[in-house]
Design a protein around this motif. Structure first.
Motif, mmCIF file in Angstrom:
data_model
loop_
_atom_site.group_PDB
_atom_site.id
_atom_site.type_symbol
_atom_site.label_atom_id
_atom_site.label_comp_id
_atom_site.label_asym_id
_atom_site.label_seq_id
_atom_site.Cartn_x
_atom_site.Cartn_y
_atom_site.Cartn_z
ATOM 1 N N TYR A 85 0.989 -1.285 -0.675
ATOM 2 C CA TYR A 85 0.023 -0.045 0.186
ATOM 3 C C TYR A 85 1.060 1.159 0.118
ATOM 4 C CZ TYR A 85 -4.004 2.839 1.112
ATOM 5 O OH TYR A 85 -4.632 3.675 1.362
ATOM 6 N N GLY A 86 2.043 0.853 -0.403
ATOM 7 C CA GLY A 86 2.967 2.258 0.762
ATOM 8 C C GLY A 86 3.195 3.079 -0.977
ATOM 9 N N TYR A 87 2.894 2.502 -1.789
ATOM 10 C CA TYR A 87 2.953 2.839 -3.322
ATOM 11 C C TYR A 87 1.461 3.698 -3.776
ATOM 12 C CZ TYR A 87 4.531 3.531 -8.120
ATOM 13 O OH TYR A 87 4.282 3.659 -9.527
ATOM 14 N N HIS A 88 2.119 4.723 -4.473
ATOM 15 C CA HIS A 88 0.433 5.136 -5.399
ATOM 16 C C HIS A 88 1.526 5.788 -6.722
ATOM 17 C CE1 HIS A 88 -0.967 4.360 -1.889
ATOM 18 N NE2 HIS A 88 -2.760 4.427 -2.145
ATOM 19 N N SER A 89 0.613 5.687 -7.508
ATOM 20 C CA SER A 89 1.173 5.790 -9.180
ATOM 21 C C SER A 89 0.526 7.277 -9.321
ATOM 22 C CB SER A 89 -0.046 4.715 -10.251
ATOM 23 O OG SER A 89 0.256 5.493 -11.287
ATOM 24 N N SER A 90 1.351 7.937 -9.613
ATOM 25 C CA SER A 90 0.966 9.156 -10.019
ATOM 26 C C SER A 90 -0.698 9.347 -10.845
ATOM 27 C CB SER A 90 2.146 9.960 -10.908
ATOM 28 O OG SER A 90 2.750 9.673 -11.865
ATOM 29 N N ILE A 91 -0.704 8.700 -11.752
ATOM 30 C CA ILE A 91 -1.641 7.817 -12.655
ATOM 31 C C ILE A 91 -2.698 7.082 -11.946
ATOM 32 C CG2 ILE A 91 -2.230 7.501 -14.638
ATOM 33 C CD1 ILE A 91 0.172 7.759 -15.768
ATOM 34 N N SER A 92 -2.592 6.112 -11.419
ATOM 35 C CA SER A 92 -3.925 5.463 -11.019
ATOM 36 C C SER A 92 -3.176 3.885 -10.393
ATOM 37 C CB SER A 92 -4.853 5.226 -12.216
ATOM 38 O OG SER A 92 -5.802 4.363 -12.038
ATOM 39 N N THR A 93 -3.921 4.451 -9.048
ATOM 40 C CA THR A 93 -3.266 2.970 -8.091
ATOM 41 C C THR A 93 -5.307 2.533 -7.676
ATOM 42 O OG1 THR A 93 -1.060 3.539 -8.423
ATOM 43 C CG2 THR A 93 -2.481 2.597 -6.137
ATOM 44 N N LEU A 94 -5.312 1.237 -7.553
ATOM 45 C CA LEU A 94 -6.459 0.828 -6.431
ATOM 46 C C LEU A 94 -6.162 0.854 -5.940
ATOM 47 C CD1 LEU A 94 -8.982 0.135 -6.646
ATOM 48 C CD2 LEU A 94 -8.814 -2.114 -8.135
ATOM 49 N N MET A 102 -3.227 -2.015 -5.856
ATOM 50 C CA MET A 102 -2.903 -2.957 -7.302
ATOM 51 C C MET A 102 -2.769 -1.382 -8.567
ATOM 52 S SD MET A 102 -3.825 -3.924 -10.551
ATOM 53 C CE MET A 102 -6.394 -3.621 -9.785
ATOM 54 N N THR A 103 -2.081 -1.574 -9.224
ATOM 55 C CA THR A 103 -1.767 -0.377 -10.104
ATOM 56 C C THR A 103 -1.173 -1.290 -11.646
ATOM 57 O OG1 THR A 103 -0.510 0.771 -8.963
ATOM 58 C CG2 THR A 103 -0.339 1.414 -11.087
ATOM 59 N N ALA A 104 -1.704 -0.478 -12.760
ATOM 60 C CA ALA A 104 -2.066 -1.435 -14.485
ATOM 61 C C ALA A 104 -1.427 -0.062 -15.201
ATOM 62 C CB ALA A 104 -3.262 -1.891 -14.897
ATOM 63 N N THR A 105 -0.957 0.480 -15.108
ATOM 64 C CA THR A 105 -0.305 1.785 -15.977
ATOM 65 C C THR A 105 1.394 1.697 -15.665
ATOM 66 O OG1 THR A 105 0.063 3.436 -13.890
ATOM 67 C CG2 THR A 105 -1.700 3.477 -15.442
ATOM 68 N N LEU A 106 2.670 2.182 -16.651
ATOM 69 C CA LEU A 106 3.200 1.832 -17.372
ATOM 70 C C LEU A 106 4.425 2.857 -16.051
ATOM 71 C CD1 LEU A 106 3.410 2.377 -20.871
ATOM 72 C CD2 LEU A 106 4.473 0.733 -19.695
ATOM 73 N N ASP A 107 3.818 3.454 -15.358
ATOM 74 C CA ASP A 107 4.707 4.650 -14.891
ATOM 75 C C ASP A 107 5.230 3.292 -13.473
ATOM 76 O OD1 ASP A 107 2.145 4.425 -13.202
ATOM 77 O OD2 ASP A 107 2.470 6.426 -12.593
ATOM 78 N N ILE A 108 4.140 2.551 -13.519
ATOM 79 C CA ILE A 108 5.052 1.426 -11.541
ATOM 80 C C ILE A 108 5.982 0.993 -12.364
ATOM 81 C CG2 ILE A 108 3.210 -0.271 -12.901
ATOM 82 C CD1 ILE A 108 3.040 -0.800 -9.154
ATOM 83 N N LEU A 109 6.212 0.368 -13.640
ATOM 84 C CA LEU A 109 6.578 -0.078 -14.558
ATOM 85 C C LEU A 109 8.707 0.271 -14.515
ATOM 86 C CD1 LEU A 109 5.366 -2.289 -17.449
ATOM 87 C CD2 LEU A 109 5.955 -3.107 -15.176
#
Length: 184
Positions: A85-94, A102-109
């Motif tokens: 839970y400590g990480y949140h994408s700047s675009i979208s995290t569920l 859970m994140t499904a955007t390229l920025d996490i990669l």
């Protein structure tokens, strides 16, 4: 019944071989259906570094070499990252629970490629999905057991041991399981 953030444990006689001995983390559950990620089936030949190369994402020396998992048979060309839970994408995290997101955007990669990102992560291609009432029916037919998810089991237990570890969390031995549903 709220199954958000729970684990599904495949019964030994699972009819679908893609889910044999699977442990699935449920990311979303509602009356509209369910979505989850298989967390114990790494692919044989794909790692994060390979995926980053294919996506032409520049890697630093700090990039972690993480196995890529078979997340499920739906949209197997699409990536999903289950993480702490400590990480949140700047675009979208569920946000799933207070421990998981859970994140499904390229920025996490991109973050993982630079040695940043979540402390714990499972990268998957594809997901498991159920329509309205379908998962409840499969549970009633004795296809799945459910249990609470915890970060140690999800992120720290070796993939080959997750199925038995999830059963043990329920106090169940794999040797005592039956594929037959009972009625009293």
């Amino acid at each position: 019944m709220d199954l958000n953030g729970k684990l599904l444990i495949a019964m030994p006689e699972m009819g679908d071989p893609r889910f044999a001995y699977s442990v699935i983390f449920l990311c979303a559950y509602s009356e509209e259906g369910a979505m989850g990620l298989v967390i114990n089936k790494p692919t044989d030949d794909l790692r994060l570094t390979n995926l980053l190369e294919q996506l032409e994402i520049t890697q630093s020396d700090d990039a972690r070499d993480i196995a890529v998992h078979f997340g499920g048979p739906v949209e197997h060309g699409r990536g999903f990252v289950l993480h702490d839970y400590g990480y949140h994408s700047s675009i979208s995290t569920l946000d799933v629970t207070e421990d998981f997101a859970m994140t499904a955007t390229l920025d996490i990669l991109e973050d993982l490629a630079q040695g940043r990102g979540p402390g714990h992560a499972i990268i998957t291609l594809g997901y498991a999905g159920w329509g309205p009432g379908q998962l409840e029916g499969e549970i009633a037919q004795n296809a799945w057991l459910t249990c609470e998810a915890d970060t140690k089991l999800v992120f720290e237990t070796p993939d080959a041991m997750k199925w038995e570890a999830a059963l043990k969390k329920l106090g169940v031995s794999a040797l005592t399981l039956s594929a037959e549903a009972g009625r009293a």
